[in-house]
Design a protein around this motif. Structure first.
Motif, PDB file in Angstrom:
ATOM      1  N   THR A 116      -0.175  10.194   1.037  1.00 15.38           N
ATOM      2  CA  THR A 116      -1.541   9.932   0.568  1.00 15.38           C
ATOM      3  C   THR A 116      -1.893   8.467   0.824  1.00 15.38           C
ATOM      4  O   THR A 116      -2.983   8.157   1.321  1.00 15.38           O
ATOM      5  N   SER A 117      -0.981   7.570   0.504  1.00 12.31           N
ATOM      6  CA  SER A 117      -1.217   6.142   0.758  1.00 12.31           C
ATOM      7  C   SER A 117      -1.363   5.874   2.250  1.00 12.31           C
ATOM      8  O   SER A 117      -2.213   5.077   2.661  1.00 12.31           O
ATOM      9  N   LYS A 169       0.810  -1.227   0.000  1.00 17.17           N
ATOM     10  CA  LYS A 169       0.000   0.000   0.000  1.00 17.17           C
ATOM     11  C   LYS A 169       0.846   1.283   0.000  1.00 17.17           C
ATOM     12  O   LYS A 169       0.602   2.191  -0.784  1.00 17.17           O
ATOM     13  N   LEU A 170       1.826   1.369   0.880  1.00 11.33           N
ATOM     14  CA  LEU A 170       2.590   2.617   1.019  1.00 11.33           C
ATOM     15  C   LEU A 170       3.413   2.972  -0.219  1.00 11.33           C
ATOM     16  O   LEU A 170       3.732   4.133  -0.448  1.00 11.33           O
ATOM     17  N   GLU A 197      -4.790   6.995   3.348  1.00 15.24           N
ATOM     18  CA  GLU A 197      -5.794   6.009   2.923  1.00 15.24           C
ATOM     19  C   GLU A 197      -5.764   4.781   3.823  1.00 15.24           C
ATOM     20  O   GLU A 197      -6.811   4.250   4.189  1.00 15.24           O
ATOM     21  N   TYR A 198      -4.562   4.348   4.197  1.00 17.84           N
ATOM     22  CA  TYR A 198      -4.411   3.194   5.089  1.00 17.84           C
ATOM     23  C   TYR A 198      -5.078   3.480   6.440  1.00 17.84           C
ATOM     24  O   TYR A 198      -5.843   2.672   6.957  1.00 17.84           O
ATOM     25  N   GLU A 210       2.551   1.824  -3.474  1.00 19.88           N
ATOM     26  CA  GLU A 210       1.799   1.529  -4.694  1.00 19.88           C
ATOM     27  C   GLU A 210       1.754   2.669  -5.709  1.00 19.88           C
ATOM     28  O   GLU A 210       1.613   2.423  -6.894  1.00 19.88           O
ATOM     29  N   ARG A 211       1.886   3.897  -5.288  1.00 27.37           N
ATOM     30  CA  ARG A 211       1.812   5.049  -6.201  1.00 27.37           C
ATOM     31  C   ARG A 211       3.160   5.399  -6.833  1.00 27.37           C
ATOM     32  O   ARG A 211       3.222   6.224  -7.742  1.00 27.37           O
ATOM     33  N   LYS A 256       3.040  11.264  -2.383  1.00 27.44           N
ATOM     34  CA  LYS A 256       2.431   9.983  -2.785  1.00 27.44           C
ATOM     35  C   LYS A 256       2.349   9.018  -1.614  1.00 27.44           C
ATOM     36  O   LYS A 256       1.332   8.355  -1.406  1.00 27.44           O
ATOM     37  N   MET A 257       3.436   8.929  -0.850  1.00 26.61           N
ATOM     38  CA  MET A 257       3.454   7.984   0.272  1.00 26.61           C
ATOM     39  C   MET A 257       2.540   8.439   1.404  1.00 26.61           C
ATOM     40  O   MET A 257       1.870   7.623   2.035  1.00 26.61           O
TER      41      MET A 257
END
Length: 171
Positions: free
Chosen positions: A140-141, A24-25, A144-145, A27-28, A137-138
């Motif tokens: 944001t992930s 997840k962390l 979301e987590y 993925e972007r 990006k991280m």
């Protein structure tokens, strides 16, 4: 047409990017962005019942499970309650992306042994300082987590008929 000046990666690097990209962390991130983490990745081996970190310890690293099982527990009076078991392709210690964070749970190896990739806190800070897009990006992930965790918490709360006072969470 390929750019002759673009960086090429080894098959091992590409395998690492594929693995990290499934988490997840990360993925972007594009391969070029993940490449910044290659020098920061450290492999560690742990044995059964070895503690990776304790609750309330400073959050000094993110851990990614390559092999094995890790139990994440919280202290409740004189015992521990398992909140999650993580395995290959999963990360834990995610609050190490945040400044001055402390561990909220204890992580204990529950398989015969475990192989973990470790990324130190200071490596994240160095990468984030020089690469704001990677940080955005991280983070944001990470948001979301945490949002997904809140959703699960509230679902659990509803299904337990308000076993505890949710308001205490904000006091």
């Amino acid at each position: 047409m390929n750019n002759p000046f673009s960086k090429t990666f080894s098959s091992s690097d590409l395998e690492t990017f594929k693995f990290l990209g499934s988490i997840k962390l990360f993925e972007r991130l594009r391969n070029k962005e993940m490449a910044r983490f290659l020098p920061a990745l450290h492999s560690r081996k742990y044995k059964m019942d070895e503690v990776v970190f304790f609750s309330k310890d400073p959050s000094q690293a993110l851990y990614v499970v390559k092999r094995g099982k890790i139990e994440l527990t919280i202290d409740i009076k004189d015992s521990f309650e398992t909140i999650l078991e993580v395995g290959p392709g999963q990360a834990f210690g995610e609050n190490s992306l945040l400044e001055n964070a402390k561990r909220t749970y204890t992580a204990i190896v529950k398989s015969e042994d475990a192989d973990l990739l470790v990324i130190p806190y200071f490596s994240f800070q160095e990468i984030f300082a020089s690469n704001p897009k990677v940080k955005a990006k991280m983070m944001t992930s990470l948001a979301e987590y945490y949002n997904e965790n809140n959703q699960r918490l509230f679902r659990s709360y509803r299904s337990s008929f308000g076993f505890f006072r949710l308001r205490e969470m904000f006091e």
